[in-house]
Scaffold this motif. Structure first.
Motif, PDB file in Angstrom:
ATOM      1  N   ARG A 200      44.925  31.170  23.525  1.00  0.00           N
ATOM      2  CA  ARG A 200      45.272  32.386  24.266  1.00  0.00           C
ATOM      3  C   ARG A 200      44.073  33.314  24.373  1.00  0.00           C
ATOM      4  NH1 ARG A 200      51.521  33.574  22.211  1.00  0.00           N
ATOM      5  NH2 ARG A 200      52.192  31.416  22.406  1.00  0.00           N
ATOM      6  N   ALA A 201      43.244  33.371  23.335  1.00  0.00           N
ATOM      7  CA  ALA A 201      42.031  34.191  23.414  1.00  0.00           C
ATOM      8  C   ALA A 201      41.083  33.633  24.470  1.00  0.00           C
ATOM      9  CB  ALA A 201      41.341  34.230  22.050  1.00  0.00           C
ATOM     10  N   ARG A 202      40.962  32.327  24.514  1.00  0.00           N
ATOM     11  CA  ARG A 202      40.104  31.702  25.526  1.00  0.00           C
ATOM     12  C   ARG A 202      40.689  31.882  26.915  1.00  0.00           C
ATOM     13  NH1 ARG A 202      39.986  26.262  22.201  1.00  0.00           N
ATOM     14  NH2 ARG A 202      39.259  25.294  24.122  1.00  0.00           N
ATOM     15  N   ALA A 203      42.015  31.843  27.021  1.00  0.00           N
ATOM     16  CA  ALA A 203      42.665  32.083  28.316  1.00  0.00           C
ATOM     17  C   ALA A 203      42.405  33.511  28.777  1.00  0.00           C
ATOM     18  CB  ALA A 203      44.163  31.828  28.198  1.00  0.00           C
ATOM     19  N   ALA A 204      42.440  34.467  27.857  1.00  0.00           N
ATOM     20  CA  ALA A 204      42.181  35.865  28.217  1.00  0.00           C
ATOM     21  C   ALA A 204      40.767  36.030  28.756  1.00  0.00           C
ATOM     22  CB  ALA A 204      42.404  36.765  27.002  1.00  0.00           C
TER      23      ALA A 204
ATOM     24  N   ALA B 279      40.790  34.578  32.211  1.00  0.00           N
ATOM     25  CA  ALA B 279      41.576  35.436  33.099  1.00  0.00           C
ATOM     26  C   ALA B 279      40.789  36.663  33.520  1.00  0.00           C
ATOM     27  CB  ALA B 279      42.881  35.846  32.426  1.00  0.00           C
ATOM     28  N   ALA B 280      39.963  37.187  32.625  1.00  0.00           N
ATOM     29  CA  ALA B 280      39.157  38.362  32.967  1.00  0.00           C
ATOM     30  C   ALA B 280      38.189  38.035  34.104  1.00  0.00           C
ATOM     31  CB  ALA B 280      38.398  38.849  31.732  1.00  0.00           C
ATOM     32  N   ILE B 281      37.601  36.858  34.049  1.00  0.00           N
ATOM     33  CA  ILE B 281      36.693  36.437  35.126  1.00  0.00           C
ATOM     34  C   ILE B 281      37.479  36.186  36.408  1.00  0.00           C
ATOM     35  CG2 ILE B 281      35.139  34.584  35.872  1.00  0.00           C
ATOM     36  CD1 ILE B 281      34.241  34.398  32.922  1.00  0.00           C
ATOM     37  N   ALA B 282      38.653  35.559  36.281  1.00  0.00           N
ATOM     38  CA  ALA B 282      39.496  35.326  37.458  1.00  0.00           C
ATOM     39  C   ALA B 282      39.860  36.640  38.127  1.00  0.00           C
ATOM     40  CB  ALA B 282      40.753  34.568  37.052  1.00  0.00           C
ATOM     41  N   ALA B 283      40.189  37.662  37.338  1.00  0.00           N
ATOM     42  CA  ALA B 283      40.570  38.966  37.891  1.00  0.00           C
ATOM     43  C   ALA B 283      39.419  39.609  38.645  1.00  0.00           C
ATOM     44  CB  ALA B 283      41.050  39.882  36.766  1.00  0.00           C
ATOM     45  N   ASP B 284      38.203  39.435  38.133  1.00  0.00           N
ATOM     46  CA  ASP B 284      37.031  40.028  38.780  1.00  0.00           C
ATOM     47  C   ASP B 284      36.826  39.498  40.201  1.00  0.00           C
ATOM     48  OD1 ASP B 284      36.444  41.587  36.593  1.00  0.00           O
ATOM     49  OD2 ASP B 284      34.949  40.205  35.770  1.00  0.00           O
ATOM     50  N   HIS B 285      37.244  38.251  40.435  1.00  0.00           N
ATOM     51  CA  HIS B 285      36.976  37.613  41.726  1.00  0.00           C
ATOM     52  C   HIS B 285      38.230  37.405  42.570  1.00  0.00           C
ATOM     53  CE1 HIS B 285      32.785  36.736  40.627  1.00  0.00           C
ATOM     54  NE2 HIS B 285      33.248  36.513  39.414  1.00  0.00           N
TER      55      HIS B 285
ATOM     56  N   GLU C  29      34.496  30.659  40.400  1.00  0.00           N
ATOM     57  CA  GLU C  29      34.089  31.334  39.167  1.00  0.00           C
ATOM     58  C   GLU C  29      35.155  31.192  38.092  1.00  0.00           C
ATOM     59  OE1 GLU C  29      32.455  33.510  42.784  1.00  0.00           O
ATOM     60  OE2 GLU C  29      34.432  32.779  42.128  1.00  0.00           O
ATOM     61  N   ALA C  30      36.418  31.329  38.493  1.00  0.00           N
ATOM     62  CA  ALA C  30      37.515  31.214  37.528  1.00  0.00           C
ATOM     63  C   ALA C  30      37.628  29.800  36.984  1.00  0.00           C
ATOM     64  CB  ALA C  30      38.830  31.629  38.183  1.00  0.00           C
ATOM     65  N   VAL C  31      37.484  28.802  37.842  1.00  0.00           N
ATOM     66  CA  VAL C  31      37.590  27.412  37.391  1.00  0.00           C
ATOM     67  C   VAL C  31      36.418  27.065  36.475  1.00  0.00           C
ATOM     68  CG1 VAL C  31      37.583  24.998  38.131  1.00  0.00           C
ATOM     69  CG2 VAL C  31      38.989  26.675  39.347  1.00  0.00           C
ATOM     70  N   GLU C  32      35.227  27.593  36.774  1.00  0.00           N
ATOM     71  CA  GLU C  32      34.096  27.377  35.875  1.00  0.00           C
ATOM     72  C   GLU C  32      34.353  28.027  34.521  1.00  0.00           C
ATOM     73  OE1 GLU C  32      31.411  25.350  35.977  1.00  0.00           O
ATOM     74  OE2 GLU C  32      32.590  24.631  37.682  1.00  0.00           O
ATOM     75  N   ALA C  33      35.035  29.177  34.531  1.00  0.00           N
ATOM     76  CA  ALA C  33      35.396  29.824  33.264  1.00  0.00           C
ATOM     77  C   ALA C  33      36.387  28.974  32.485  1.00  0.00           C
ATOM     78  CB  ALA C  33      35.981  31.209  33.539  1.00  0.00           C
ATOM     79  N   LEU C  34      37.343  28.362  33.184  1.00  0.00           N
ATOM     80  CA  LEU C  34      38.290  27.464  32.519  1.00  0.00           C
ATOM     81  C   LEU C  34      37.543  26.283  31.900  1.00  0.00           C
ATOM     82  CD1 LEU C  34      41.183  27.409  35.157  1.00  0.00           C
ATOM     83  CD2 LEU C  34      41.220  28.535  32.919  1.00  0.00           C
ATOM     84  N   ARG C  35      36.555  25.782  32.613  1.00  0.00           N
ATOM     85  CA  ARG C  35      35.735  24.682  32.060  1.00  0.00           C
ATOM     86  C   ARG C  35      34.970  25.150  30.818  1.00  0.00           C
ATOM     87  NH1 ARG C  35      34.658  22.867  37.701  1.00  0.00           N
ATOM     88  NH2 ARG C  35      35.617  20.802  37.868  1.00  0.00           N
TER      89      ARG C  35
ATOM     90  N   ARG D 289      48.637  36.838  35.974  1.00  0.00           N
ATOM     91  CA  ARG D 289      48.435  38.292  35.979  1.00  0.00           C
ATOM     92  C   ARG D 289      47.089  38.651  36.583  1.00  0.00           C
ATOM     93  NH1 ARG D 289      50.619  40.991  30.439  1.00  0.00           N
ATOM     94  NH2 ARG D 289      50.292  42.815  31.764  1.00  0.00           N
ATOM     95  N   ALA D 290      46.158  37.692  36.583  1.00  0.00           N
ATOM     96  CA  ALA D 290      44.796  37.962  37.044  1.00  0.00           C
ATOM     97  C   ALA D 290      44.540  37.473  38.463  1.00  0.00           C
ATOM     98  CB  ALA D 290      43.797  37.298  36.086  1.00  0.00           C
ATOM     99  N   CYS D 291      44.890  36.219  38.744  1.00  0.00           N
ATOM    100  CA  CYS D 291      44.613  35.604  40.047  1.00  0.00           C
ATOM    101  C   CYS D 291      45.639  34.509  40.284  1.00  0.00           C
ATOM    102  CB  CYS D 291      43.199  35.024  40.102  1.00  0.00           C
ATOM    103  SG  CYS D 291      42.840  34.048  41.581  1.00  0.00           S
ATOM    104  N   ALA D 292      46.501  34.705  41.261  1.00  0.00           N
ATOM    105  CA  ALA D 292      47.593  33.766  41.517  1.00  0.00           C
ATOM    106  C   ALA D 292      47.084  32.367  41.842  1.00  0.00           C
ATOM    107  CB  ALA D 292      48.459  34.288  42.665  1.00  0.00           C
TER     108      ALA D 292
END
Length: 399
Positions: free
Chosen positions: A19-23, A26-32, A45-51, A83-86
């Motif tokens: 959940r901490a890693r998801a947060a 999610a913060a990067i996903a929200a930015d974009h 950017e969000a998918v790279e963050a998930l990676r 909550r960040a990017c649908a």
């Protein structure tokens, strides 16, 4: 970001770490998210963050190089991303559904275990291709068939939609078992990027979920026979694809609703402060939004528990009450999420209707309107009504 302990992480520790890693992702996903929606582009950017957070391999067993996440863990990640990017949330949900199918029905098959290791090690992104031609969302019938070709198999299918197909590292698709098989005699195939080509057939210009890039393609694949799972698709669909997809989609939708409700809460508090503590007229709609979201979350929690209790027992997963609950989850949560976001819009009034400003819920509304029509609720209800027609109506509250 990993847990630094001298012992194996407990389920609670592992879940907290995920959940901490998801947060963080999610913060990067929200930015974009705004740019992804405006430009209808893949949320790279969000998918790279998930990676980077190793979340694309979250559903792979630890023994095969993944994180060993439970369905509940994955649902919490989908909720946080929603909550960040649908679009990011839905991509994650679809990817993890396909991973779950491989994990639960490819165990013991050397090729499948090899691809699980690759997903864990390389954080491969797997796309889904289940809709086809005029059949649309009817995932229980296929036109295109697997064809033998020397020591290989081939497949050519006109896919109405392959979400993020052009950006994926692999595609998991359904097909008829053979050219002479019935449309309902299906198999699940796993193709990696080197196995197929895509010819674009249609675009993706939609109200919302624009970043899923769910264009139509002609898929032409040539692969090894073992890339066709041995399990019957009917079993995969009932035991894994339906329950996992409905839980993860619903979690993503609930996340979208939560983001809108949060904005409605902020607006209502601000308006009340400006009126000397008196609640604004739209406060009643905020209360309705909260209620709808709570109902959705409760249904998801119930489905997660039910799926966990059923475990690996096919007979339990095939029971009518379990199938009904897990199937209806998609219908009920999609409608509750739409209701929650609509109420949040009414709570915020013009501030919510505007596309600019801190209280806008326009993007959330456009995104959530996809939920009831993504594999249309009417189709699901029609199938379920046929299934339950001969079942007796409960004679008491506890039956």
């Amino acid at each position: 970001m990993t847990i630094q302990h001298g012992h194996a992480a407990s389920p609670l520790e592992a879940g907290s770490d995920l959940r901490a890693r998801a947060a963080a992702a999610a913060a990067i996903a929200a930015d974009h998210a705004e740019a992804v929606d405006r430009e209808a582009r893949f949320p790279a950017e969000a998918v790279e963050a998930l990676r980077a957070e190793r979340l694309l391999g979250a559903g792979i067993p630890i023994a095969l190089g993944g994180e060993g996440a439970t369905t509940e863990d994955l649902a919490e990640i989908a909720y946080a991303l929603g909550r960040a990017c649908a679009s990011t949330a839905m991509i994650f949900a679809m990817h993890q559904t396909k991973v779950a199918c491989i994990v639960r029905h490819g165990a013991g098959e050397p090729w499948c275990e090899g691809v699980m290791r690759r997903i864990g090690a390389e954080q491969l992104l797997m796309a889904s291709s289940t809709t086809e031609g005029q059949g649309g969302g009817n995932v229980r019938a296929s036109s295109a068939a697997i064809e033998p070709d020397g020591g290989s198999v081939t497949l050519e299918r006109a896919a109405t939609v392959i979400s993020y197909g052009a950006e994926a590292d692999g595609i998991v698709t359904v097909a008829r078992r053979a050219a002479d098989a019935a449309a309902s005699d299906q198999v699940l195939c796993v193709f990696l990027k080197e196995d197929y080509t895509l010819e674009r057939l249609s675009g993706w210009e939609t109200l919302g979920m624009r970043g899923t890039c769910s264009a139509g393609f002609r898929l032409r694949a040539r692969a090894r026979p073992e890339q066709v799972l041995a399990a019957r698709y009917q079993e995969i669909h009932g035991q894994t694809m339906t329950p996992v997809s409905h839980i993860l989609w619903s979690s993503a939708w609930a996340g979208i609703a939560a983001g809108a409700v949060e904005r409605a809460q902020a607006f209502t508090r601000t308006a009340a402060r400006g009126a000397g503590g008196q609640a604004p007229p739209g406060a009643v709609h905020y209360a309705r939004a909260v209620s709808s979201l709570r109902q959705a979350r409760a249904l998801i929690a119930q489905a997660i528990d039910l799926f966990a209790e059923a475990g690996e027992d096919p007979s339990r997963l095939s029971a009518l009450d379990v199938q009904t609950t897990l199937t209806m989850l998609k219908v009920e949560v999609s409608e509750l999420a739409v209701a929650a976001v609509s109420s949040a819009l009414r709570a915020n009034g013009l501030a919510g209707y505007r596309q600019d400003g801190a209280f806008s819920v326009g993007r959330a509304l456009r995104d959530i309107l996809s939920a009831p029509v993504m594999i249309h609720n009417d189709r699901i209800l029609a199938n379920l009504s046929t299934l339950t027609l001969m079942s007796p109506v409960a004679a008491s509250l506890r039956d």
